[in-house]
Design a protein around this motif. Structure first.
Motif, PDB file in Angstrom:
ATOM      1  N   GLU A 116       0.832  -1.208   0.000  1.00  0.00           N
ATOM      2  CA  GLU A 116       0.000   0.000   0.000  1.00  0.00           C
ATOM      3  C   GLU A 116       0.864   1.255   0.000  1.00  0.00           C
ATOM      4  OE1 GLU A 116      -3.637   2.072   2.559  1.00  0.00           O
ATOM      5  OE2 GLU A 116      -2.796   0.145   3.192  1.00  0.00           O
ATOM      6  N   GLN A 117       1.877   1.285   0.857  1.00  0.00           N
ATOM      7  CA  GLN A 117       2.753   2.458   0.890  1.00  0.00           C
ATOM      8  C   GLN A 117       3.613   2.540  -0.367  1.00  0.00           C
ATOM      9  OE1 GLN A 117       2.043   4.771   3.145  1.00  0.00           O
ATOM     10  NE2 GLN A 117       0.497   3.216   3.651  1.00  0.00           N
ATOM     11  N   ALA A 118       4.020   1.387  -0.900  1.00  0.00           N
ATOM     12  CA  ALA A 118       4.779   1.378  -2.148  1.00  0.00           C
ATOM     13  C   ALA A 118       3.958   2.003  -3.268  1.00  0.00           C
ATOM     14  CB  ALA A 118       5.197  -0.041  -2.516  1.00  0.00           C
ATOM     15  N   TYR A 119       2.668   1.652  -3.333  1.00  0.00           N
ATOM     16  CA  TYR A 119       1.799   2.239  -4.354  1.00  0.00           C
ATOM     17  C   TYR A 119       1.781   3.760  -4.245  1.00  0.00           C
ATOM     18  CZ  TYR A 119      -2.405   3.889  -6.658  1.00  0.00           C
ATOM     19  OH  TYR A 119      -3.269   4.613  -7.438  1.00  0.00           O
ATOM     20  N   HIS A 120       1.667   4.249  -3.010  1.00  0.00           N
ATOM     21  CA  HIS A 120       1.501   5.691  -2.821  1.00  0.00           C
ATOM     22  C   HIS A 120       2.772   6.493  -3.083  1.00  0.00           C
ATOM     23  CE1 HIS A 120      -2.657   5.812  -1.679  1.00  0.00           C
ATOM     24  NE2 HIS A 120      -2.480   4.881  -0.752  1.00  0.00           N
ATOM     25  N   ILE A 180      -1.429  -6.622  -4.860  1.00  0.00           N
ATOM     26  CA  ILE A 180      -2.350  -6.499  -3.726  1.00  0.00           C
ATOM     27  C   ILE A 180      -3.596  -7.354  -3.957  1.00  0.00           C
ATOM     28  CG2 ILE A 180      -3.914  -4.895  -2.543  1.00  0.00           C
ATOM     29  CD1 ILE A 180      -1.735  -2.733  -2.956  1.00  0.00           C
ATOM     30  N   LYS A 181      -4.143  -7.252  -5.141  1.00  0.00           N
ATOM     31  CA  LYS A 181      -5.353  -8.023  -5.463  1.00  0.00           C
ATOM     32  C   LYS A 181      -5.092  -9.519  -5.377  1.00  0.00           C
ATOM     33  CE  LYS A 181      -6.536  -8.354  -9.768  1.00  0.00           C
ATOM     34  NZ  LYS A 181      -7.005  -8.004 -11.137  1.00  0.00           N
ATOM     35  N   HIS A 182      -3.992  -9.975  -5.947  1.00  0.00           N
ATOM     36  CA  HIS A 182      -3.699 -11.405  -5.944  1.00  0.00           C
ATOM     37  C   HIS A 182      -3.360 -11.930  -4.549  1.00  0.00           C
ATOM     38  CE1 HIS A 182      -2.638 -10.801 -10.416  1.00  0.00           C
ATOM     39  NE2 HIS A 182      -3.831 -11.342 -10.323  1.00  0.00           N
ATOM     40  N   ALA A 183      -2.872 -11.036  -3.675  1.00  0.00           N
ATOM     41  CA  ALA A 183      -2.536 -11.449  -2.310  1.00  0.00           C
ATOM     42  C   ALA A 183      -3.721 -11.344  -1.362  1.00  0.00           C
ATOM     43  CB  ALA A 183      -1.385 -10.602  -1.783  1.00  0.00           C
ATOM     44  N   GLY A 184      -4.879 -10.992  -1.908  1.00  0.00           N
ATOM     45  CA  GLY A 184      -6.095 -10.961  -1.093  1.00  0.00           C
ATOM     46  C   GLY A 184      -6.441  -9.608  -0.528  1.00  0.00           C
ATOM     47  N   GLY A 185      -5.755  -8.554  -0.962  1.00  0.00           N
ATOM     48  CA  GLY A 185      -6.062  -7.212  -0.481  1.00  0.00           C
ATOM     49  C   GLY A 185      -7.070  -6.519  -1.372  1.00  0.00           C
ATOM     50  N   ASN A 186      -7.455  -5.316  -0.950  1.00  0.00           N
ATOM     51  CA  ASN A 186      -8.440  -4.524  -1.685  1.00  0.00           C
ATOM     52  C   ASN A 186      -7.706  -3.453  -2.487  1.00  0.00           C
ATOM     53  OD1 ASN A 186     -10.472  -2.737  -2.540  1.00  0.00           O
ATOM     54  ND2 ASN A 186     -11.772  -3.242  -0.787  1.00  0.00           N
ATOM     55  N   ARG A 242      -6.083   2.278  -3.993  1.00  0.00           N
ATOM     56  CA  ARG A 242      -6.011   3.319  -5.029  1.00  0.00           C
ATOM     57  C   ARG A 242      -6.698   4.604  -4.562  1.00  0.00           C
ATOM     58  NH1 ARG A 242      -5.550   2.772 -10.638  1.00  0.00           N
ATOM     59  NH2 ARG A 242      -6.242   0.593 -10.601  1.00  0.00           N
ATOM     60  N   ARG A 243      -7.822   4.448  -3.893  1.00  0.00           N
ATOM     61  CA  ARG A 243      -8.595   5.620  -3.457  1.00  0.00           C
ATOM     62  C   ARG A 243      -8.136   6.164  -2.105  1.00  0.00           C
ATOM     63  NH1 ARG A 243     -12.747   2.057  -5.031  1.00  0.00           N
ATOM     64  NH2 ARG A 243     -13.219   1.707  -2.814  1.00  0.00           N
ATOM     65  N   GLY A 244      -7.255   5.428  -1.432  1.00  0.00           N
ATOM     66  CA  GLY A 244      -6.862   5.792  -0.084  1.00  0.00           C
ATOM     67  C   GLY A 244      -5.753   6.829  -0.031  1.00  0.00           C
ATOM     68  N   GLU A 245      -5.305   7.093   1.185  1.00  0.00           N
ATOM     69  CA  GLU A 245      -4.239   8.062   1.411  1.00  0.00           C
ATOM     70  C   GLU A 245      -3.019   7.357   2.004  1.00  0.00           C
ATOM     71  OE1 GLU A 245      -5.696  11.155   3.905  1.00  0.00           O
ATOM     72  OE2 GLU A 245      -7.033  11.990   2.365  1.00  0.00           O
ATOM     73  N   PRO A 246      -1.841   7.884   1.752  1.00  0.00           N
ATOM     74  CA  PRO A 246      -0.622   7.268   2.298  1.00  0.00           C
ATOM     75  C   PRO A 246      -0.491   7.535   3.788  1.00  0.00           C
ATOM     76  CG  PRO A 246      -0.072   9.319   1.207  1.00  0.00           C
ATOM     77  CD  PRO A 246      -1.535   9.080   0.940  1.00  0.00           C
ATOM     78  N   ASN A 247       0.359   6.745   4.452  1.00  0.00           N
ATOM     79  CA  ASN A 247       0.766   7.075   5.805  1.00  0.00           C
ATOM     80  C   ASN A 247       1.462   8.433   5.791  1.00  0.00           C
ATOM     81  OD1 ASN A 247      -0.184   4.612   6.670  1.00  0.00           O
ATOM     82  ND2 ASN A 247       1.834   3.653   6.832  1.00  0.00           N
ATOM     83  N   ALA A 248       1.505   9.079   6.939  1.00  0.00           N
ATOM     84  CA  ALA A 248       2.140  10.394   7.024  1.00  0.00           C
ATOM     85  C   ALA A 248       3.591  10.344   6.564  1.00  0.00           C
ATOM     86  CB  ALA A 248       2.055  10.917   8.454  1.00  0.00           C
TER      87      ALA A 248
END
Length: 224
Positions: free
Chosen positions: A43-47, A92-98, A103-109
């Motif tokens: 998730e953080q890598a994506y952001h 992410i999708k193949h590993a069972g994540g959403n 994509r619509r979320g926000e990164p960690n600070a």
């Protein structure tokens, strides 16, 4: 006489070791993290990866004509990096994540601050400094990506299509780093050299904070 690449490598040794000593990284190298931690990393890598090409474009647009060779290099980099954030979403999708939620979320600070720093330095101080970020991200990928992908696949029991981003970047970035080394060794402006070193040092520290922000079993031991 040392090349600038050798000087850059030596000048950033302490910060690089600080990054590599983060528990989330040391445990990942041994396959000792959970699927949830791996998904949190992706998730953080994506952001931050989704900003790679925009940052290259921002840096390239601010380079003077006298540094056209650096702009041409950024164009070449961008052509190879475009769309890599979609690889991460597929993992992410193949590993069972959403993936769509990510994509619509926000990164960690920590991730947001690392990216904000890069944009600020490129726009406010010296666009050549961006190559310090390239040095950090590609060097870290070479050291960790392929070996971590193999360790995690074995430990988590997930299929290969959950590791396309990590598995591809280790070998791919070996070629990139050779290109990078040849490129930065052409940079002889002392101000540009110091900008690259400065940004690399800062990004190593900020990238360490990104990894530290990822929920991980080791962090629980320190919660009071």
């Amino acid at each position: 006489m040392k090349t600038f690449f050798e000087i850059l490598t030596a000048a950033t040794e302490a910060e690089r070791m600080q990054l590599y000593s983060v528990p989330q990284i040391t445990d990942a190298r041994h396959g000792n993290i959970t699927r949830d931690s791996y998904l949190a990393y992706l998730e953080q890598a994506y952001h931050h990866v989704k900003h790679t090409v925009p940052l290259m474009m921002a840096a390239g647009s601010r380079l003077p004509e006298s540094k056209e060779y650096l702009r041409e290099a950024l164009v070449e980099y961008a052509e190879e990096e475009v769309g890599h954030q979609e690889w991460i979403l597929n993992d992410i999708k193949h590993a069972g994540g959403n993936a769509e939620q990510v994509r619509r979320g926000e990164p960690n600070a920590a991730t947001e601050l690392m990216i904000a720093y890069a944009y600020d330095y490129v726009s406010r101080i010296n666009p050549v400094g961006f190559f310090g970020m390239v040095f950090v991200l590609e060097g870290t990928s070479i050291q960790l990506a392929t070996s971590v992908a193999d360790s995690l696949q074995t430990a988590l029991g997930l299929p290969e299509n959950c590791f396309s981003y990590l598995a591809s970047h280790g070998s791919l970035d070996l070629e990139h780093m050779k290109f990078f080394e040849n490129l930065v060794n052409q940079i002889d402006d002392p101000d540009d050299q110091q900008a690259i070193i400065h940004v690399a040092r800062r990004i190593f520290i900020l990238f360490a904070r990104v990894f530290e922000s990822i929920p991980h079993k080791e962090t629980l031991k320190h919660v009071v």
